[in-house]
Design a protein around this motif. Structure first.
Motif, PDB file in Angstrom:
ATOM      1  N   LEU A 125       0.477  -1.604  -0.022  1.00 47.18           N
ATOM      2  CA  LEU A 125       0.567  -0.108  -0.080  1.00 47.18           C
ATOM      3  C   LEU A 125       0.491   1.404  -0.176  1.00 47.18           C
ATOM      4  N   GLN A 126       2.169   1.298   0.961  1.00 42.86           N
ATOM      5  CA  GLN A 126       2.489   2.776   0.871  1.00 42.86           C
ATOM      6  C   GLN A 126       3.476   2.638  -0.825  1.00 42.86           C
ATOM      7  N   HIS A 127       3.785   1.986  -1.384  1.00 37.81           N
ATOM      8  CA  HIS A 127       4.325   1.482  -2.872  1.00 37.81           C
ATOM      9  C   HIS A 127       3.034   1.963  -3.580  1.00 37.81           C
ATOM     10  N   HIS A 128       1.861   2.049  -3.650  1.00 39.84           N
ATOM     11  CA  HIS A 128       0.965   2.341  -4.844  1.00 39.84           C
ATOM     12  C   HIS A 128      -0.130   0.850  -5.332  1.00 39.84           C
ATOM     13  N   ILE A 129       0.471  -0.074  -4.860  1.00 40.86           N
ATOM     14  CA  ILE A 129       0.240  -1.420  -4.468  1.00 40.86           C
ATOM     15  C   ILE A 129      -0.959  -1.506  -4.180  1.00 40.86           C
ATOM     16  N   GLU A 130      -2.550  -1.592  -4.714  1.00 44.70           N
ATOM     17  CA  GLU A 130      -3.173  -1.646  -4.064  1.00 44.70           C
ATOM     18  C   GLU A 130      -4.444  -3.238  -4.035  1.00 44.70           C
ATOM     19  N   ILE A 131      -3.688  -3.626  -2.372  1.00 46.94           N
ATOM     20  CA  ILE A 131      -3.875  -4.833  -2.031  1.00 46.94           C
ATOM     21  C   ILE A 131      -5.058  -4.508  -1.400  1.00 46.94           C
ATOM     22  N   GLU A 132      -6.682  -4.575  -1.713  1.00 42.24           N
ATOM     23  CA  GLU A 132      -7.661  -4.887  -1.243  1.00 42.24           C
ATOM     24  C   GLU A 132      -7.419  -5.733   0.334  1.00 42.24           C
ATOM     25  N   HIS A 133      -8.021  -4.972   1.315  1.00 37.91           N
ATOM     26  CA  HIS A 133      -7.850  -4.963   3.081  1.00 37.91           C
ATOM     27  C   HIS A 133      -9.186  -4.428   3.868  1.00 37.91           C
TER      28      HIS A 133
END
Length: 112
Positions: A32-40
């Motif tokens: 998420l910090q690197h703009h890889i939008e894993i759902e959570h």
């Protein structure tokens, strides 16, 4: 610093990605910090399966999954021996190769 290598995923990171992170961060937070939008959907509290990933290489460096994580993984789509909940898997000192599943069982995302 360990590297996280994300294999290409047609929607989330079509070209794949390689990021360097500090040990001790969860795979989910690093992504998420690197703009890889894993759902959570559960706010990273180990209460759903939306952040399910496959750790294809380097998984032996991770702490074993807790009983709670294992219980939730039983409910995830497409589980295999490399499956982890990315909110629970903390990066150690080895590089990791991560594959994002094509699907999740989540019908609602925090981003929508």
């Amino acid at each position: 610093m360990p590297k996280l290598i994300f294999l290409p995923h047609e929607v989330i990171c079509p070209e794949g990605a390689m990021i360097e992170v500090e040990a001790g961060i969860s795979i989910c937070d690093a992504a998420l910090q690197h703009h890889i939008e894993i759902e959570h959907a559960c706010e990273k509290s180990c209460a759903c399966t939306t952040c399910h990933v496959y750790v294809r290489e380097g998984g032996d460096s991770l702490e074993p999954a807790s009983d709670l994580e294992e219980d939730y993984l039983d409910k995830a789509w497409g589980v295999d021996p490399d499956s982890r909940l990315s909110c629970q898997a903390l990066v150690a000192d080895e590089d990791l190769v991560i594959e994002l599943p094509k699907y999740t069982i989540n019908m609602v995302s925090e981003q929508h």
